[in-house]
Design a protein around this motif. Sequence first.
Motif, short mmCIF file in Angstrom:
data_model
loop_
_atom_site.label_atom_id
_atom_site.label_comp_id
_atom_site.label_asym_id
_atom_site.label_seq_id
_atom_site.Cartn_x
_atom_site.Cartn_y
_atom_site.Cartn_z
N UNK A 1 21.08 39.65 46.36
CA UNK A 1 21.71 39.83 47.79
C UNK A 1 21.66 38.33 48.27
N UNK A 2 22.84 38.03 48.37
CA UNK A 2 23.31 36.70 49.05
C UNK A 2 23.35 36.53 50.62
N UNK A 3 24.14 37.66 50.79
CA UNK A 3 24.49 37.89 52.41
C UNK A 3 24.70 39.32 52.89
N UNK A 4 24.17 39.61 53.83
CA UNK A 4 24.16 41.14 54.53
C UNK A 4 24.64 40.46 56.08
N UNK A 5 25.97 40.92 56.58
CA UNK A 5 26.39 40.39 57.79
C UNK A 5 26.85 41.85 58.51
N UNK B 1 35.72 30.40 46.31
CA UNK B 1 35.45 30.63 45.01
C UNK B 1 35.10 31.98 44.65
N UNK B 2 34.21 32.67 45.69
CA UNK B 2 33.91 33.98 45.19
C UNK B 2 35.01 35.01 45.17
N UNK B 3 35.86 35.22 46.15
CA UNK B 3 36.94 35.90 46.02
C UNK B 3 37.86 35.64 44.82
N UNK B 4 38.21 34.59 44.62
CA UNK B 4 38.96 34.15 43.46
C UNK B 4 38.56 34.34 42.12
N UNK B 5 37.30 34.19 41.87
CA UNK B 5 36.56 34.26 40.65
C UNK B 5 35.81 35.48 40.56
N UNK B 6 35.90 36.44 41.19
CA UNK B 6 35.39 37.64 40.73
C UNK B 6 34.06 38.11 41.23
N UNK B 7 33.65 37.36 42.55
CA UNK B 7 32.42 37.41 43.16
C UNK B 7 32.24 38.98 43.56
N UNK B 8 31.02 39.57 43.68
CA UNK B 8 30.75 40.80 44.07
C UNK B 8 30.64 40.74 45.63
N UNK B 9 31.57 41.00 46.36
CA UNK B 9 31.73 41.34 47.92
C UNK B 9 32.17 42.40 48.55
N UNK C 1 26.81 39.97 46.79
CA UNK C 1 25.81 40.14 45.88
C UNK C 1 26.17 39.55 44.41
N UNK C 2 25.41 39.58 43.47
CA UNK C 2 25.69 39.12 42.04
C UNK C 2 24.37 39.23 41.23
N UNK C 3 24.44 38.65 39.95
CA UNK C 3 23.16 38.62 39.13
C UNK C 3 22.66 37.25 39.10
N UNK C 4 21.38 36.94 38.80
CA UNK C 4 20.99 35.69 38.35
C UNK C 4 19.81 35.77 37.56
N UNK C 5 19.46 34.55 36.87
CA UNK C 5 18.21 34.64 36.19
C UNK C 5 17.51 33.42 36.63
N UNK C 6 16.20 33.27 36.54
CA UNK C 6 15.32 32.39 36.71
C UNK C 6 15.35 31.12 35.92
#
Length: 305
Positions: free
Chosen positions: A235-239, A189-197, A212-217
Amino acid sequence: MTDLVRAQAERFAALDPRLPPFDDPPEGEELSAALPDGREVGGVLYRAYHGPGTPESLWAARENWELTPVLGNTGAAGMAALLGALRRRLDHTATGADSACVVAWPSRDADVTRVLLDHGLVPLNALAVRPNRPPEAEAPNGVLVRRARPVDEEEVVALRLAELEYSALVGSNVLRQDAVDVVTADVRRGLVFGGRSWLAEMDGVAVGLASCGWSTPAPGSAIAGRLTEGRWGYVGTLSVRRDARGGGVGRALMAVAHRELNLDDVPGTFLFYSPVNPLSSVFWHRQGYRPLWTFWEVRPAGALR
């Protein structure tokens, strides 16, 4: 609980200026407890179930009992009374082996730490924040950092699974039987819909990943009530592959990520990490992150003392 909410808001504001204003607690089952001196405290208990195939099932127990304490200014005494009430509440409920009790509390409130530990809770997760500032590293020689593309799905999935496997050893993550399918679907989903990786490569081989990406509370989100209003980078994942650690790959990935995330309307970035993870607890502090909320947890839920 109006008076308690007001007093707790004042306490939180004095504890840490980066905490959002404390408002009414979320909806759920209300708990109350009395202190020996007659004062009363309250809280809200929320039960969530994370079924098979859900991303949440990879970082939490299937059955999650989360308590939002409303202690006013009673501190450790109030927390002790409320956790006692929660223990009595759970005595009337059948909780399974794959369950947990969770209490999120401001990281700087050291006064309640001993109470949480005495009730069997451990600090398995933390929400950390970093104010906007210029990135501090560039890619070392021989390392190329580039945006991940759909054709990189296999490499991205492998790096995500490697991070999950390690985090399951030292934090709240869970390596479940359907982990490959859940991670693959999320990556796709992230790669197809423009996720920031971003991928870090050495000699054409992927050795690191930052997602990574952006989010609101927004209400109902994982950060609702945890951050001040507005859009935040996350930051969702760093590996980084085990054989590539220690050479600046992680720093190079985060320099690119922070450069992308630190927009003018973004106050900073946030992430979740395990304080008992010997890699994360060092790396993220050096990157300028510091804990805002600590998530205290006991598994199974019935093990709460």
